[in-house]
Design a protein around this motif. Structure first.
Motif, short mmCIF file in Angstrom:
data_model
loop_
_atom_site.label_atom_id
_atom_site.label_comp_id
_atom_site.label_asym_id
_atom_site.label_seq_id
_atom_site.Cartn_x
_atom_site.Cartn_y
_atom_site.Cartn_z
N LEU A 1 43.60 25.71 36.75
CA LEU A 1 44.03 27.07 36.43
C LEU A 1 43.00 27.78 35.57
O LEU A 1 42.69 28.96 35.79
CB LEU A 1 45.38 27.03 35.71
CG LEU A 1 46.58 26.56 36.52
CD1 LEU A 1 47.82 26.51 35.63
CD2 LEU A 1 46.83 27.48 37.71
N ALA A 2 42.45 27.07 34.58
CA ALA A 2 41.47 27.68 33.70
C ALA A 2 40.24 28.14 34.48
O ALA A 2 39.68 29.21 34.22
CB ALA A 2 41.06 26.69 32.61
N THR B 1 42.32 38.84 44.95
CA THR B 1 42.23 40.27 45.15
C THR B 1 43.40 41.00 44.52
O THR B 1 43.22 41.98 43.77
CB THR B 1 42.18 40.59 46.66
OG1 THR B 1 40.99 40.03 47.22
CG2 THR B 1 42.20 42.09 46.89
N PHE B 2 44.60 40.53 44.78
CA PHE B 2 45.77 41.25 44.29
C PHE B 2 46.00 41.01 42.80
O PHE B 2 46.57 41.87 42.11
CB PHE B 2 47.00 40.86 45.11
CG PHE B 2 47.03 41.53 46.45
CD1 PHE B 2 47.36 42.86 46.58
CD2 PHE B 2 46.68 40.84 47.60
CE1 PHE B 2 47.37 43.50 47.81
CE2 PHE B 2 46.68 41.45 48.84
CZ PHE B 2 47.03 42.79 48.95
N VAL B 3 45.56 39.88 42.28
CA VAL B 3 45.64 39.67 40.83
C VAL B 3 44.76 40.71 40.13
O VAL B 3 45.19 41.38 39.17
CB VAL B 3 45.20 38.25 40.46
CG1 VAL B 3 44.92 38.14 38.95
CG2 VAL B 3 46.28 37.25 40.83
N MET B 4 43.53 40.86 40.59
CA MET B 4 42.62 41.84 39.99
C MET B 4 43.14 43.26 40.17
O MET B 4 43.07 44.09 39.26
CB MET B 4 41.24 41.69 40.61
CG MET B 4 40.56 40.36 40.32
SD MET B 4 38.97 40.18 41.18
CE MET B 4 38.03 41.46 40.39
N VAL C 1 48.43 36.18 33.32
CA VAL C 1 49.81 35.95 33.78
C VAL C 1 49.87 35.92 35.30
O VAL C 1 50.45 35.01 35.90
CB VAL C 1 50.75 37.03 33.22
CG1 VAL C 1 52.15 36.88 33.81
CG2 VAL C 1 50.80 36.94 31.70
N LEU C 2 49.29 36.93 35.94
CA LEU C 2 49.32 36.99 37.40
C LEU C 2 48.52 35.85 38.02
O LEU C 2 48.85 35.37 39.10
CB LEU C 2 48.78 38.34 37.88
CG LEU C 2 49.63 39.57 37.52
CD1 LEU C 2 48.91 40.84 37.95
CD2 LEU C 2 51.00 39.49 38.18
N GLY C 3 47.46 35.41 37.33
CA GLY C 3 46.66 34.31 37.84
C GLY C 3 47.47 33.02 37.92
O GLY C 3 47.34 32.24 38.87
N ALA D 1 49.86 33.43 40.79
CA ALA D 1 49.13 33.30 42.05
C ALA D 1 48.81 31.84 42.35
O ALA D 1 48.83 31.41 43.51
CB ALA D 1 47.85 34.12 42.00
N SER D 2 48.52 31.07 41.30
CA SER D 2 48.22 29.65 41.50
C SER D 2 49.43 28.90 42.06
O SER D 2 49.27 27.94 42.81
CB SER D 2 47.79 29.01 40.17
OG SER D 2 46.57 29.56 39.73
N ILE D 3 50.63 29.36 41.72
CA ILE D 3 51.84 28.74 42.27
C ILE D 3 51.87 28.93 43.79
O ILE D 3 52.24 28.01 44.53
CB ILE D 3 53.09 29.35 41.62
CG1 ILE D 3 53.15 28.94 40.14
CG2 ILE D 3 54.37 28.91 42.34
CD1 ILE D 3 54.31 29.55 39.38
N VAL D 4 51.45 30.11 44.25
CA VAL D 4 51.41 30.38 45.69
C VAL D 4 50.38 29.46 46.36
O VAL D 4 50.65 28.85 47.41
CB VAL D 4 51.06 31.85 45.96
CG1 VAL D 4 50.90 32.10 47.46
CG2 VAL D 4 52.13 32.76 45.39
N VAL D 5 49.19 29.35 45.76
CA VAL D 5 48.14 28.51 46.33
C VAL D 5 48.56 27.05 46.36
O VAL D 5 48.35 26.34 47.35
CB VAL D 5 46.83 28.68 45.53
CG1 VAL D 5 45.74 27.75 46.08
CG2 VAL D 5 46.35 30.13 45.59
#
Length: 291
Positions: A8-9, A164-167, A202-204, A207-211
């Motif tokens: 994640l980091a 893309t969507f996180v940014m 937070v969004l990252g 998003a990692s949960i989706v990946v």
């Protein structure tokens, strides 16, 4: 858990660095109110890191695991390994990948590469020493399944989309905080940058949960492919052997965790961030297939 935190980091650091780069290039200044342009720039930066990682994945894997590619087999075991991968690749309808062995006591294997006809499949020395030939063949079939399914490419594309969507949404949030809450009308203030970085963090994670969800799904698909190529009984036996060794420390580099065959020790909230489903679930899925 340290492995997941490092994963994640790394991804969050990519997003933050990309955000700083956007600022230095002046992109944020020109696209703050133009959502279409902002989305395009975020897509460029969001996909760039994921695609670069994909294209250099074989080189990185070789370097980080010290994998030795078998070009000319020196022993009958290496000859058997090449012949087995060649047969499995032919049965799966893909070009034979490079085959290697990496020096690790743990039983593990991985597949990587930017496309299904230019891949690398490697197994650990420990797996070759302790697994039976049928179990090794099943593990190789699982990895060939990853290659044939195009999992490396798909995972990179999904990572690019979520980046893309996180940014994109982080900058919309930052702009909202800066303009609507702090009432700053003179360009982007400190509130914008603080809020944007906070939103990216937070969004990252979300998003990692989706990946990670996709990563766990692809393991079931690779197990299915391994069962078709090597037999369901052999695939179950290989996973059971991996489960017996589950308590041993992993020697797989953190960047390759998602591409190894084993993993997935936790359920509940922590399970949302695991690259692999629990081995018990994978074994049960194969048993239901056989039944």
């Amino acid at each position: 858990m340290m492995r997941i935190l490092l994963f994640l980091a790394t991804n969050l650091a990519v997003l933050v660095v990309a955000g700083i780069t956007l600022k230095l290039l002046g992109v944020d200044r020109f696209t703050g109110q133009n959502h279409g342009s902002l989305l395009v720039f975020c897509a460029v930066f969001g996909f760039a890191g994921a695609l670069v990682s994909l294209f250099i994945s074989k080189w990185m894997a070789k370097m980080s695991t010290r994998t030795e590619i078998i070009s000319q087999p020196r022993t009958r075991h290496e000859q058997w390994l090449l012949q087995t991968v060649e047969q499995l690749s032919r049965d799966a309808g893909i070009k034979m990948p490079e085959v290697g062995i990496f020096p690790a006591h743990e039983a593990n294997a991985f597949a990587t590469g930017w496309n299904k006809n230019d891949a690398l499949v490697a197994v650990s020395q420990g797996l070759l020493e302790r697994f039976s030939p049928d179990e090794v063949r099943a593990v190789l079939a699982h990895e060939i399944g990853h290659v044939a399914n195009g999992d490396m490419v798909t995972l990179a594309l999904i990572q690019g989309v979520v980046n893309t969507f996180v940014m994109f949404f982080a900058r919309i949030f930052g702009n909202f905080v800066d303009k609507a809450i702090l009432k700053n009308e003179d360009g982007h203030g400190i509130g914008y940058f603080v809020a944007t970085i906070f939103a990216e963090l937070v969004l990252g994670i979300l998003a990692s949960i989706v990946v990670m969800w996709f990563s766990r799904k692809r393991e079931f698909r690779a197990d299915e492919a391994g069962a078709q190529l090597a037999g369901t009984a052999a695939m179950i036996a290989a996973l059971q052997r991996l489960r017996a060794e589950q308590g041993l420390p992993s020697e797989m580099p953190d960047t390759l965790t998602a591409f190894g065959i084993k993993g997935g020790l936790k359920n509940g909230l922590a399970g949302l961030l695991m690259t692999h489903p629990p081995l018990e679930d994978r074994i049960e899925a194969l048993r239901q297939r056989r039944g």
